[in-house]
Design an enzyme around this catalytic site. Structure first.
Site, PDB file in Angstrom:
ATOM      1  NE  ARG A   1      -6.240   9.376  -5.556  1.00  0.00           N
ATOM      2  CZ  ARG A   1      -6.556   8.147  -5.226  1.00  0.00           C
ATOM      3  NH1 ARG A   1      -5.888   7.141  -5.730  1.00  0.00           N
ATOM      4  NH2 ARG A   1      -7.557   7.889  -4.402  1.00  0.00           N
TER       5      ARG A   1
ATOM      6  CG  HIS B   1       1.266   6.323  -2.216  1.00  0.00           C
ATOM      7  ND1 HIS B   1       1.112   5.017  -2.601  1.00  0.00           N
ATOM      8  CD2 HIS B   1       0.066   6.711  -1.713  1.00  0.00           C
ATOM      9  CE1 HIS B   1      -0.123   4.617  -2.336  1.00  0.00           C
ATOM     10  NE2 HIS B   1      -0.785   5.635  -1.810  1.00  0.00           N
TER      11      HIS B   1
ATOM     12  CE  LYS C   1     -10.354  -2.221   1.816  1.00  0.00           C
ATOM     13  NZ  LYS C   1     -10.064  -1.199   0.865  1.00  0.00           N
TER      14      LYS C   1
ATOM     15  CB  SER D   1      -2.551   0.818  -3.760  1.00  0.00           C
ATOM     16  OG  SER D   1      -1.673   1.779  -3.258  1.00  0.00           O
TER      17      SER D   1
END
Ligand code: PNS
Length: 183
Positions: A100, A27, A51, A138
């Site tokens: 990515r 990030h 979540k 993450s």
């Protein structure tokens, strides 16, 4: 190019949204690249994350502020509701997202087109992080820490410390609960 040879930034304000639970060096790589191109980059933390997050919004914000302190044109905020509305309210005309791998593409493409439908004046700009972070997320960082692995070099030191403590505490609670349950 300016007279001093450095490239001048566009006058565009960009929003870099995400859950950042926690921020990773991938990030940060995107934030640094964005800060070289745009007049201002607003790192926007999503508040109503479905979540259960590992870190609360205030903790995530503090970690991002600490990790971006050296970048004068980066600010950190949080938002709720539609990203398209939030970006409009901040005068941002670009949404920055990191890509990515091909696997990111479909979700990002859908999101980019939906955001454009919601706010036609806004463009999504995809940026590639350094190859060194092309596998980093993450979710993986949390999984590795939870299983006792090292994430040194993949997240800022302060992140490493805080999630190490937090995950360690969760593990202890799990061990105690299993013992209490007679396992
Ligand atoms: O990097 P992440 O964690 O996948 O970020 C996802 C994020 C925060 C960019 C996305 O969930 C979002 O924009 N949520 C806000 C709600 C919204 O606008 N939904 C419609 C977008 S298509």
């Amino acid at each position: 190019m300016t007279a001093r040879g450095s490239r001048s930034r566009s006058q565009v304000v960009a929003v870099y949204p995400g859950t950042f639970d926690p921020i990773t060096n991938g990030h940060l790589d995107i934030i640094e690249r964005g800060s070289r191109i745009f007049e201002k980059v607003i790192v926007a933390i999503l508040e109503n994350y479905e979540k259960a997050p590992l870190l609360n919004v205030a903790e995530r914000r503090r970690l991002i502020v600490g990790a971006t302190r050296s970048l004068g044109n980066v600010v950190v905020e949080s938002f709720d509701g539609l990203l398209a509305d939030y970006a409009r309210s901040r005068g941002a005309s670009v949404i920055v997202r990191g890509l990515r791998a091909i696997s990111d593409f479909e979700y990002e493409f859908q999101m980019g087109l939906m955001n454009r439908r919601l706010n036609p004046e806004m463009e999504t700009v995809f940026m590639m992080p350094s190859e060194a972070y092309s596998y980093l997320s993450s979710r993986l960082v949390k999984e590795v820490v939870a299983l006792g692995g090292s994430v040194r070099g993949l997240v800022p030191t302060e992140v490493e410390k805080l999630i190490g403590k937090r995950v360690g505490r969760q593990r202890q609670r799990g061990i105690r609960a299993r013992r209490g349950g007679g396992e």
